[in-house]
Write a protein that holds these residues in place. Sequence first.
Motif, short mmCIF file in Angstrom:
data_model
loop_
_atom_site.label_atom_id
_atom_site.label_comp_id
_atom_site.label_asym_id
_atom_site.label_seq_id
_atom_site.Cartn_x
_atom_site.Cartn_y
_atom_site.Cartn_z
N THR A 1 0.95 -13.73 5.63
CA THR A 1 0.10 -12.58 5.31
C THR A 1 0.89 -11.48 4.64
OG1 THR A 1 -1.30 -13.08 7.23
CG2 THR A 1 -1.48 -10.87 6.27
N CYS A 2 2.10 -11.25 5.11
CA CYS A 2 2.94 -10.15 4.61
C CYS A 2 3.45 -10.37 3.19
CB CYS A 2 4.13 -9.96 5.55
SG CYS A 2 5.36 -8.77 4.99
N SER B 1 1.74 -7.90 0.23
CA SER B 1 0.31 -8.01 0.47
C SER B 1 -0.28 -6.67 0.92
CB SER B 1 0.03 -9.07 1.54
OG SER B 1 -1.34 -9.08 1.88
N THR B 2 -1.49 -6.39 0.50
CA THR B 2 -2.19 -5.18 0.95
C THR B 2 -3.16 -5.51 2.09
OG1 THR B 2 -3.90 -5.52 -0.75
CG2 THR B 2 -2.03 -4.11 -1.34
N LYS B 3 -3.07 -6.73 2.62
CA LYS B 3 -4.02 -7.16 3.65
C LYS B 3 -3.37 -7.32 5.02
CE LYS B 3 -6.89 -9.60 0.26
NZ LYS B 3 -7.50 -10.92 -0.12
N PRO C 1 -2.35 -6.38 8.79
CA PRO C 1 -3.10 -5.66 9.83
C PRO C 1 -2.34 -4.43 10.33
CG PRO C 1 -2.04 -7.58 10.80
CD PRO C 1 -1.73 -7.62 9.33
N LYS D 1 0.82 -1.21 0.00
CA LYS D 1 0.00 0.00 0.00
C LYS D 1 0.85 1.26 0.00
CE LYS D 1 -3.93 -1.84 2.67
NZ LYS D 1 -4.72 -1.64 3.92
#
Length: 216
Positions: free
Chosen positions: A169-170, A200-202, A204, A133
């Motif tokens: 996730t990263c 990843s854009t997800k 946390p 992002k």
Amino acid sequence: MDMVRTKLSRWFPVVAASAGALALSACGSGGTTPAASSSTPSTSASPTATTTVTTATSSSAGTTPAAPPVAQPADNGLCKAGDVKLSLGQGDAGAGSVFRPLLITNSSSKPCTIQGFPGVSYVAGSDGHQVGKDAFRDGTKGNAVKLNPGQTAAADIQFVNVRNFDPGTCQPTSVKGLRIYLPQETASNFVPSDGTACASTKIPGNQLAVKTVHPA
């Protein structure tokens, strides 16, 4: 017999006279033939109609009309990508992050003004594609900063340690640096800075955060 001759002698002059009259009639009309009427009516010669075509010419014939002048964008006094040089200053470590100032130096020959948040993102590969992002804008927009030639402004950037995120996730990815957009500018600058970022854009949270520009 004499009676027959007498009757014939009486008729002969009449017949002869009639024959003579026919002969004269024939002679009177002989050698003259009525003029035959022409099957094609005669026409009188008339001048041939001639159409004269006049081609309009202009004094500029053979020349290409001059193109209208291209309107130049108005100089609004804002710092553009080509007016500055960018670099990263020395940083301070925090809890799971590093804070480094983005230094913006006016390298042009005229003053320019800068205000607001720069656009910041990680880039990688030979094509400079973005990774993850854009940087989160932290805080409120500050006052305008006027930079005379050679003067510098700064915007503080937070670099989060991506090892704090779950690798699944990263999706850790090697990066080559940062793509920077000055406030209200559509052209970008590149600042080299090797490291690792989350593709990843997800995740946390934010792996990058930036504050408003301020005097250095």
